[in-house]
Design a protein around this motif. Structure first.
Motif, PDB file in Angstrom:
ATOM      1  N   UNK A   1      36.083  27.060  49.056  1.00 43.11           N
ATOM      2  CA  UNK A   1      37.046  26.637  48.041  1.00 43.11           C
ATOM      3  C   UNK A   1      38.448  27.035  48.498  1.00 43.11           C
ATOM      4  N   UNK A   2      39.442  26.486  47.837  1.00 37.99           N
ATOM      5  CA  UNK A   2      40.837  26.769  48.165  1.00 37.99           C
ATOM      6  C   UNK A   2      41.385  27.843  47.233  1.00 37.99           C
ATOM      7  N   UNK A   3      42.188  28.743  47.776  1.00 39.28           N
ATOM      8  CA  UNK A   3      42.814  29.804  46.989  1.00 39.28           C
ATOM      9  C   UNK A   3      44.314  29.799  47.230  1.00 39.28           C
ATOM     10  N   UNK A   4      45.077  29.656  46.171  1.00 32.30           N
ATOM     11  CA  UNK A   4      46.538  29.734  46.236  1.00 32.30           C
ATOM     12  C   UNK A   4      46.919  31.210  46.190  1.00 32.30           C
ATOM     13  N   UNK A   5      47.567  31.699  47.239  1.00 32.87           N
ATOM     14  CA  UNK A   5      47.810  33.135  47.402  1.00 32.87           C
ATOM     15  C   UNK A   5      49.141  33.535  46.772  1.00 32.87           C
ATOM     16  N   UNK A   6      49.134  33.693  45.449  1.00 30.77           N
ATOM     17  CA  UNK A   6      50.356  34.035  44.737  1.00 30.77           C
ATOM     18  C   UNK A   6      50.793  35.476  44.980  1.00 30.77           C
ATOM     19  N   UNK A   7      49.904  36.305  45.533  1.00 25.46           N
ATOM     20  CA  UNK A   7      50.307  37.655  45.913  1.00 25.46           C
ATOM     21  C   UNK A   7      51.341  37.677  47.018  1.00 25.46           C
ATOM     22  N   UNK A   8      51.521  36.545  47.713  1.00 30.57           N
ATOM     23  CA  UNK A   8      52.535  36.455  48.766  1.00 30.57           C
ATOM     24  C   UNK A   8      53.910  36.117  48.203  1.00 30.57           C
ATOM     25  N   UNK A   9      54.004  35.855  46.912  1.00 31.06           N
ATOM     26  CA  UNK A   9      55.280  35.451  46.315  1.00 31.06           C
ATOM     27  C   UNK A   9      56.189  36.649  46.101  1.00 31.06           C
ATOM     28  N   UNK A  10      57.463  36.486  46.362  1.00 31.43           N
ATOM     29  CA  UNK A  10      58.454  37.516  46.037  1.00 31.43           C
ATOM     30  C   UNK A  10      58.522  37.640  44.515  1.00 31.43           C
TER      31      UNK A  10
ATOM     32  N   UNK B   1      37.002  37.412  54.545  1.00 27.44           N
ATOM     33  CA  UNK B   1      38.029  36.381  54.568  1.00 27.44           C
ATOM     34  C   UNK B   1      39.431  36.958  54.695  1.00 27.44           C
ATOM     35  N   UNK B   2      39.520  38.256  54.814  1.00 28.84           N
ATOM     36  CA  UNK B   2      40.750  39.046  54.973  1.00 28.84           C
ATOM     37  C   UNK B   2      41.649  39.014  53.743  1.00 28.84           C
ATOM     38  N   UNK B   3      41.870  37.845  53.134  1.00 30.39           N
ATOM     39  CA  UNK B   3      42.698  37.795  51.929  1.00 30.39           C
ATOM     40  C   UNK B   3      41.871  38.266  50.740  1.00 30.39           C
ATOM     41  N   UNK B   4      42.473  39.098  49.893  1.00 27.64           N
ATOM     42  CA  UNK B   4      41.783  39.596  48.714  1.00 27.64           C
ATOM     43  C   UNK B   4      42.822  39.932  47.662  1.00 27.64           C
ATOM     44  N   UNK B   5      42.417  40.689  46.645  1.00 24.28           N
ATOM     45  CA  UNK B   5      43.345  41.028  45.571  1.00 24.28           C
ATOM     46  C   UNK B   5      42.705  42.007  44.623  1.00 24.28           C
ATOM     47  N   UNK B   6      43.073  41.911  43.327  1.00 25.39           N
ATOM     48  CA  UNK B   6      42.590  42.853  42.334  1.00 25.39           C
ATOM     49  C   UNK B   6      41.605  42.215  41.380  1.00 25.39           C
TER      50      UNK B   6
ATOM     51  N   UNK C   1      47.354  38.102  42.697  1.00 23.26           N
ATOM     52  CA  UNK C   1      48.052  39.150  43.440  1.00 23.26           C
ATOM     53  C   UNK C   1      47.208  39.588  44.634  1.00 23.26           C
ATOM     54  N   UNK C   2      47.774  40.519  45.417  1.00 22.68           N
ATOM     55  CA  UNK C   2      47.084  41.035  46.588  1.00 22.68           C
ATOM     56  C   UNK C   2      46.387  42.349  46.292  1.00 22.68           C
ATOM     57  N   UNK C   3      45.857  43.023  47.332  1.00 23.80           N
ATOM     58  CA  UNK C   3      45.027  44.209  47.117  1.00 23.80           C
ATOM     59  C   UNK C   3      45.781  45.521  46.946  1.00 23.80           C
ATOM     60  N   UNK C   4      47.070  45.573  47.256  1.00 25.61           N
ATOM     61  CA  UNK C   4      47.742  46.859  47.426  1.00 25.61           C
ATOM     62  C   UNK C   4      47.782  47.698  46.157  1.00 25.61           C
ATOM     63  N   UNK C   5      47.936  47.062  45.020  1.00 28.30           N
ATOM     64  CA  UNK C   5      47.976  47.801  43.755  1.00 28.30           C
ATOM     65  C   UNK C   5      46.640  48.473  43.447  1.00 28.30           C
ATOM     66  N   UNK C   6      45.576  48.003  44.059  1.00 31.77           N
ATOM     67  CA  UNK C   6      44.222  48.397  43.662  1.00 31.77           C
ATOM     68  C   UNK C   6      43.532  49.309  44.673  1.00 31.77           C
ATOM     69  N   UNK C   7      44.303  49.875  45.575  1.00 27.77           N
ATOM     70  CA  UNK C   7      43.701  50.740  46.594  1.00 27.77           C
ATOM     71  C   UNK C   7      43.079  51.986  45.970  1.00 27.77           C
ATOM     72  N   UNK C   8      43.597  52.408  44.809  1.00 24.66           N
ATOM     73  CA  UNK C   8      43.051  53.573  44.128  1.00 24.66           C
ATOM     74  C   UNK C   8      42.022  53.237  43.070  1.00 24.66           C
TER      75      UNK C   8
END
Length: 361
Positions: A38-47, A267-272, A300-307
């Protein structure tokens, strides 16, 4: 918080050119079952994150109507993501931003919001009615009474929230040759309502699947404590367009954790939480409808969820064993029907605040 003085900001409208234009990724890793992709729009890359689109739309709309005066403060409740978007919009348009969060907000997100210039007020006790959202809104109304000229965007009910996602719909329509099924997480209801109409005009037969959190009341389930943030609600936002959804899925935290980790490994791309929830349902939809073009939005991306999502101590403390995550949804006959387990599905969609079934617009 001292409310007597909030420093004025000089607008920096050049920032507005940074909104959107996020990439589209093809997701093929098993989540947990194999699927055609499936296709995923990666909005975690948005400023400013995905919700910068909505934040700018809400503030510009308020400025145009004279509800938000030049340099006036903006006050809003947030679990984090909209806060980043409002911090961006405040810098771009020249408004100090005061955010009401709660003590469940991650320390890293608190630091990030403050580093972007937002004032942060935290509540420490959930309200008897409405939980953390209710407590944040009580605090927000108190602040509005102490900040002359302050503007509350009211993300849950503001149609400018929905309108802000027209650009997201336009990007998807340009990036995809065809689309049969769109899977959307639902919290305030802004992005799902904002992209459903334009994309159905582009592809009239488009099927729309809502993804909610277990314990959320949006689609009629009973309220319960929710570990996941970013999707679900303890109130009934008016921006949720119940009528546009063909079915709804409720996902639990163990399922979201398992999916996020599988995405990161395969798939390398992930998030929360929201990303894990929609990805699991999108993979199910792709496998259940062979040949269909399926897409979703990773907010969003994974960085907020590392903890949290990616931390074994956190998942153990909250009894989240990815190995026990449900691999298929349990079908329930009606949105109000009780269900056990971490993943349920219903093909009847109702607006619990109105009591009528949803359907195609």
């Amino acid at each position: 918080m001292t409310t007597a003085f909030l420093p004025a900001l000089a607008p920096n409208r050049e920032l507005l050119a940074l909104i959107g234009r996020t990439p589209l990724a093809r997701i093929t890793t098993a989540l947990p079952r194999r699927h055609p992709g499936f296709w995923a729009k990666l909005e975690g890359h948005a400023v400013g994150g995905m919700k910068a689109r909505a934040a700018v739309s809400m503030l510009l709309g308020a400025e145009e109507r004279g509800e938000l005066l030049p340099g006036a403060p903006v006050v809003e409740s947030t679990s984090g993501t909209l806060g980043i978007g409002l911090a961006f919009a405040g810098q771009a348009l020249g408004h100090p931003v005061v955010l009401v969060g709660d003590t469940e907000l991650e320390p890293s997100m608190r630091r990030l919001l403050r580093s972007h210039g937002a004032r942060l007020e935290l509540v420490d006790t959930p309200a008897a009615q409405g939980g953390w959202q209710g407590a944040r809104l009580e605090k927000l109304h108190d602040l509005l009474g102490r900040l002359p000229g302050a503007y509350w965007p009211d993300q849950y009910n503001n149609p400018d929230n929905t309108a802000g996602y027209a650009s997201l719909a336009a990007e998807l329509a340009t990036q995809l040759d065809h689309l049969d099924i769109l899977v959307c997480s639902v919290g305030t209801g802004g992005h799902s309502a904002g992209i459903a109409g334009p994309l159905r005009r582009h592809w009239p037969a488009l099927r729309l699947i809502a993804v909610d959190s277990t314990g959320s009341t949006i689609f009629g389930q009973a309220a319960a404590p929710r570990l996941m943030r970013g999707l679900g609600s303890s109130i009934h936002p008016r921006n949720v367009a119940h009528r546009v959804f063909d079915e709804v899925h409720w996902i639990g935290p163990a399922e979201a954790v398992d999916t996020c980790r599988r995405l990161a490994r395969g798939n390398f791309v992930s998030g929360g939480w929201s990303t894990g929830a929609v990805a699991r349902v999108a993979a199910w939809a792709a496998a259940s409808h062979p040949g269909a073009a399926v897409a979703t939005v990773f907010p969003d991306g994974p960085h907020r969820y590392l903890g949290s999502v990616y931390d074994d101590d956190f998942t153990a403390a909250h009894h989240l064993d990815p190995r026990l995550a449900a691999g298929e949804p349990v079908d329930i006959p009606h949105p109000r029907a009780a269900h056990a387990g971490g993943w349920a599905r219903c093909t009847t969609v109702t607006d619990p605040s109105a009591g009528h079934p949803g359907g195609q617009p």
